[in-house]
Design a protein around this motif. Structure first.
Motif, PDB file in Angstrom:
ATOM      1  N   VAL A  87      52.402  65.088  30.393  1.00 47.02           N
ATOM      2  CA  VAL A  87      52.784  65.560  29.063  1.00 47.02           C
ATOM      3  C   VAL A  87      52.364  67.019  28.931  1.00 47.02           C
ATOM      4  O   VAL A  87      51.256  67.393  29.303  1.00 47.02           O
ATOM      5  N   LEU A  88      53.250  67.838  28.401  1.00 46.80           N
ATOM      6  CA  LEU A  88      52.986  69.264  28.266  1.00 46.80           C
ATOM      7  C   LEU A  88      51.760  69.529  27.399  1.00 46.80           C
ATOM      8  O   LEU A  88      51.478  68.796  26.447  1.00 46.80           O
ATOM      9  N   ASN A  89      51.049  70.578  27.738  1.00 43.98           N
ATOM     10  CA  ASN A  89      49.914  71.039  26.954  1.00 43.98           C
ATOM     11  C   ASN A  89      50.413  72.166  26.052  1.00 43.98           C
ATOM     12  O   ASN A  89      50.307  73.337  26.371  1.00 43.98           O
ATOM     13  N   LEU A  90      51.012  71.784  24.922  1.00 39.28           N
ATOM     14  CA  LEU A  90      51.607  72.782  24.025  1.00 39.28           C
ATOM     15  C   LEU A  90      50.573  73.820  23.608  1.00 39.28           C
ATOM     16  O   LEU A  90      49.389  73.495  23.466  1.00 39.28           O
ATOM     17  N   PRO A  91      51.018  75.080  23.430  1.00 42.45           N
ATOM     18  CA  PRO A  91      52.396  75.582  23.446  1.00 42.45           C
ATOM     19  C   PRO A  91      52.911  76.013  24.821  1.00 42.45           C
ATOM     20  O   PRO A  91      53.886  76.762  24.902  1.00 42.45           O
ATOM     21  N   GLU A  92      52.268  75.571  25.900  1.00 36.63           N
ATOM     22  CA  GLU A  92      52.766  75.897  27.235  1.00 36.63           C
ATOM     23  C   GLU A  92      54.119  75.241  27.470  1.00 36.63           C
ATOM     24  O   GLU A  92      54.490  74.288  26.785  1.00 36.63           O
ATOM     25  N   VAL A  93      54.836  75.734  28.487  1.00 40.13           N
ATOM     26  CA  VAL A  93      56.176  75.221  28.755  1.00 40.13           C
ATOM     27  C   VAL A  93      56.267  74.524  30.109  1.00 40.13           C
ATOM     28  O   VAL A  93      57.332  74.031  30.479  1.00 40.13           O
ATOM     29  N   ALA A  94      55.145  74.477  30.866  1.00 37.64           N
ATOM     30  CA  ALA A  94      55.179  73.840  32.182  1.00 37.64           C
ATOM     31  C   ALA A  94      53.812  73.245  32.505  1.00 37.64           C
ATOM     32  O   ALA A  94      52.773  73.799  32.131  1.00 37.64           O
ATOM     33  N   ILE A  95      53.847  72.112  33.207  1.00 40.69           N
ATOM     34  CA  ILE A  95      52.633  71.489  33.716  1.00 40.69           C
ATOM     35  C   ILE A  95      52.944  70.916  35.087  1.00 40.69           C
ATOM     36  O   ILE A  95      53.982  70.274  35.283  1.00 40.69           O
ATOM     37  N   VAL A  96      52.083  71.194  36.067  1.00 43.68           N
ATOM     38  CA  VAL A  96      52.279  70.743  37.449  1.00 43.68           C
ATOM     39  C   VAL A  96      51.315  69.588  37.721  1.00 43.68           C
ATOM     40  O   VAL A  96      50.099  69.744  37.573  1.00 43.68           O
ATOM     41  N   GLY A  97      51.866  68.437  38.111  1.00 41.64           N
ATOM     42  CA  GLY A  97      51.059  67.246  38.347  1.00 41.64           C
ATOM     43  C   GLY A  97      50.968  66.921  39.829  1.00 41.64           C
ATOM     44  O   GLY A  97      51.976  66.921  40.543  1.00 41.64           O
ATOM     45  N   VAL A  98      49.751  66.653  40.286  1.00 38.64           N
ATOM     46  CA  VAL A  98      49.493  66.391  41.703  1.00 38.64           C
ATOM     47  C   VAL A  98      49.334  64.889  41.913  1.00 38.64           C
ATOM     48  O   VAL A  98      48.542  64.236  41.237  1.00 38.64           O
ATOM     49  N   ASN A  99      50.078  64.338  42.864  1.00 35.03           N
ATOM     50  CA  ASN A  99      49.923  62.938  43.243  1.00 35.03           C
ATOM     51  C   ASN A  99      49.123  62.837  44.543  1.00 35.03           C
ATOM     52  O   ASN A  99      48.809  63.852  45.168  1.00 35.03           O
ATOM     53  N   LYS A 100      48.797  61.627  44.940  1.00 31.71           N
ATOM     54  CA  LYS A 100      47.896  61.460  46.086  1.00 31.71           C
ATOM     55  C   LYS A 100      48.598  61.794  47.404  1.00 31.71           C
ATOM     56  O   LYS A 100      49.821  61.717  47.524  1.00 31.71           O
ATOM     57  N   ILE A 101      47.794  62.148  48.388  1.00 32.33           N
ATOM     58  CA  ILE A 101      48.284  62.444  49.728  1.00 32.33           C
ATOM     59  C   ILE A 101      48.279  61.161  50.559  1.00 32.33           C
ATOM     60  O   ILE A 101      47.291  60.424  50.565  1.00 32.33           O
ATOM     61  N   VAL A 102      49.384  60.884  51.226  1.00 29.50           N
ATOM     62  CA  VAL A 102      49.474  59.707  52.093  1.00 29.50           C
ATOM     63  C   VAL A 102      50.061  60.128  53.446  1.00 29.50           C
ATOM     64  O   VAL A 102      50.846  61.071  53.530  1.00 29.50           O
ATOM     65  N   GLU A 103      49.639  59.437  54.481  1.00 28.28           N
ATOM     66  CA  GLU A 103      50.213  59.675  55.802  1.00 28.28           C
ATOM     67  C   GLU A 103      51.412  58.761  55.984  1.00 28.28           C
ATOM     68  O   GLU A 103      51.318  57.545  55.773  1.00 28.28           O
ATOM     69  N   ARG A 104      52.542  59.368  56.383  1.00 25.99           N
ATOM     70  CA  ARG A 104      53.766  58.581  56.558  1.00 25.99           C
ATOM     71  C   ARG A 104      54.525  59.074  57.778  1.00 25.99           C
ATOM     72  O   ARG A 104      54.439  60.258  58.123  1.00 25.99           O
ATOM     73  N   GLN A 144      62.413  63.652  66.092  1.00 30.60           N
ATOM     74  CA  GLN A 144      61.237  62.922  66.541  1.00 30.60           C
ATOM     75  C   GLN A 144      60.490  62.333  65.344  1.00 30.60           C
ATOM     76  O   GLN A 144      60.385  62.960  64.291  1.00 30.60           O
ATOM     77  N   ILE A 145      59.969  61.115  65.531  1.00 34.92           N
ATOM     78  CA  ILE A 145      59.172  60.487  64.482  1.00 34.92           C
ATOM     79  C   ILE A 145      57.726  60.934  64.652  1.00 34.92           C
ATOM     80  O   ILE A 145      57.106  60.702  65.695  1.00 34.92           O
ATOM     81  N   VAL A 146      57.195  61.570  63.622  1.00 32.07           N
ATOM     82  CA  VAL A 146      55.814  62.063  63.672  1.00 32.07           C
ATOM     83  C   VAL A 146      55.105  61.649  62.386  1.00 32.07           C
ATOM     84  O   VAL A 146      55.736  61.386  61.357  1.00 32.07           O
ATOM     85  N   ILE A 147      53.778  61.591  62.454  1.00 35.20           N
ATOM     86  CA  ILE A 147      52.985  61.253  61.278  1.00 35.20           C
ATOM     87  C   ILE A 147      52.623  62.545  60.552  1.00 35.20           C
ATOM     88  O   ILE A 147      52.062  63.471  61.146  1.00 35.20           O
ATOM     89  N   ARG A 148      52.962  62.607  59.259  1.00 35.15           N
ATOM     90  CA  ARG A 148      52.676  63.789  58.460  1.00 35.15           C
ATOM     91  C   ARG A 148      51.951  63.392  57.176  1.00 35.15           C
ATOM     92  O   ARG A 148      52.064  62.258  56.698  1.00 35.15           O
ATOM     93  N   LYS A 149      51.207  64.329  56.621  1.00 34.96           N
ATOM     94  CA  LYS A 149      50.553  64.117  55.329  1.00 34.96           C
ATOM     95  C   LYS A 149      51.517  64.569  54.230  1.00 34.96           C
ATOM     96  O   LYS A 149      51.876  65.754  54.166  1.00 34.96           O
ATOM     97  N   MET A 150      51.909  63.613  53.389  1.00 35.29           N
ATOM     98  CA  MET A 150      52.924  63.881  52.369  1.00 35.29           C
ATOM     99  C   MET A 150      52.317  63.715  50.969  1.00 35.29           C
ATOM    100  O   MET A 150      51.438  62.885  50.750  1.00 35.29           O
ATOM    101  N   MET A 151      52.810  64.520  50.048  1.00 40.27           N
ATOM    102  CA  MET A 151      52.327  64.475  48.673  1.00 40.27           C
ATOM    103  C   MET A 151      53.459  64.825  47.729  1.00 40.27           C
ATOM    104  O   MET A 151      54.266  65.710  48.021  1.00 40.27           O
TER     105      MET A 151
END
Length: 424
Positions: A357-374, A381-388
């Motif tokens: 949810v925005l922190n008014l009066p700002e117009v953007a907020i960046v949300g970080v989700n967890k890092i997983v290896e996939r 080639q199939i390789v294991i990478r850290k994705m977020m």
């Protein structure tokens, strides 16, 4: 003996009234100079009200949740000597009524607990039995500590004023080898018919008001993008190994702050505040990043000022300092205001996708989700990478969808090729 009346102080910034959030004392308690008597909530921060005198509490000027004017009587204390008011001018005591106050225990999912053991006399050790509906005195920090340790506060004897439970009491309880298992196992399956009503006051009320205001006034839309953070995580590990002992450890957050700062060179509309009443958008040159931080009293957003002028380690140190101040309730009003864009992260609990949810009066907020290896397919080639995932929200009244997507893609490119974070 005389009476010393403490009035609601002028906290500054033109504030005429504040909300009484929580009492730390009650009528009959003995207090000492500089002891915190109450917490009050302004529009921006929680403020401690200390005692300027030694004495005995004889009257409280309000109840938690009550809005009080600056200059109104907060508390009356009986002191040695004449005090600061005449006996005839003493305010009538406010009748104390039990009021549940929000604690960290109410912010987590309710869990079944063992039924109350029969009430017993208070013992001299760290163990005491209370009724299931009896709420022991303890600060939010102590309640959070007890929750983390799996201790039921009703079983702990408090050694503080009026039986208040302290951190040392929790340690004494553990040292005696007690745990939640001390309740009869069969009682865990007993029916419960109790309930608790929790007033929405203090910080929780402010959070509720701000969230409601944000969702009603702004035209939210969210955009989610997957990012390969393998390279930036390798760089972070390398820098920590080489410089961690002398410059401090780096988390991913200062890299994200740096990526936001660099990306906003091409997308200055993201670093903005929108006054929808005046219909004016302000785009400051400075980047003041709000970092959403969970505290015992609720969500707070301390501000890393001039992130554009800070190094990775400087940003990391400032984020850590502000987070500690916010969690300890020591962040100042200035440190909790003035952000131009917000970064929010749930850490290891980040999940796959979120809708910040925005922190008014700002117009953007960046949300970080967890890092997983996939497993990922790279050049066949199939390789294991850290994705977020980054789950970000924008105010569609002033930010176009294409610009929001390009902004996040720019952050993605910077993090996937972290050397570009430092190329001017």
């Amino acid at each position: 003996m005389g009476t010393h009346v403490i009035k609601m102080p002028d906290i500054g910034e033109g504030i005429a009234e504040v909300e009484l959030s929580v009492w730390h004392v009650k009528v009959g308690d003995m207090v000492v100079e500089d002891q915190v008597l109450a917490d009050v909530m302004t529009d921006k921060a929680m403020v401690d009200i200390p005692s300027p005198v030694h004495g005995k509490v004889i009257a409280l000027g309000g109840q938690p949740g009550e809005v009080m004017a600056v200059g109104s009587v907060l508390i009356s204390i009986e002191v040695e000597g004449a005090g600061n008011v005449k006996a005839s001018a003493q305010p009538a005591p406010v009748k104390e009524t039990p009021v549940a106050t929000p604690t960290v225990e109410t912010a987590v999912e309710s869990k079944p607990v063992a039924a109350a053991a029969p009430k017993a006399a208070v013992c001299q050790g760290p163990i005491v039995a209370r009724e299931a509906d009896e709420r022991p005195l303890a600060s939010p920090a102590v309640r959070k500590h007890a929750l983390d340790l799996g201790i039921q506060l009703r079983l702990v004897r408090g050694s503080g004023p009026a039986g208040r439970i302290l951190h040392d009491d929790l340690e004494a309880y553990l040292a005696q080898g007690q745990s939640n298992a001390s309740a009869p196992v069969a009682a865990a399956y007993a029916q419960r018919h109790d309930e608790e009503q929790i007033p929405v006051i203090g910080m929780r009320r402010k959070i509720a008001q701000r969230m409601q205001d944000a969702t009603q006034r702004a035209a939210h839309f969210s955009y989610v993008e997957e990012i390969d953070v393998t390279a930036v995580e390798e760089l972070r590990a390398h820098l920590n190994e080489k410089h961690g002992a002398t410059r401090g450890k780096l988390t991913l957050l200062p890299f994200l702050v740096r990526a936001m700062v660099v990306a906003m060179r091409d997308f200055p509309q993201m670093n903005a505040r929108y006054d929808d009443e005046a219909q004016v958008i302000t785009r400051p040159g400075a980047v003041h990043v709000g970092v959403a931080t969970q505290s015992a009293v609720g969500l707070m957003v301390p501000v890393v000022r001039h992130a554009e002028a800070r190094s990775l380690w400087d940003n990391a140190a400032e984020i850590a300092r502000l987070a500690t101040a916010a969690r300890n309730g020591k962040a100042s009003r200035d440190e909790l205001s003035g952000s131009t864009i917000t970064l929010t992260s749930l850490g290891a609990l980040g999940g796959i996708v979120s809708t910040p949810v925005l922190n008014l009066p700002e117009v953007a907020i960046v949300g970080v989700n967890k890092i997983v290896e996939r497993p990922m397919v790279i050049k066949g080639q199939i390789v294991i990478r850290k994705m977020m995932n980054l789950s970000s929200s924008f105010d569609h009244r002033v930010v176009d969808g294409m610009d929001a997507a390009l902004f996040i893609q720019a952050i993605r490119g910077l993090l996937e090729q972290p050397a570009t974070l430092f190329v001017d």
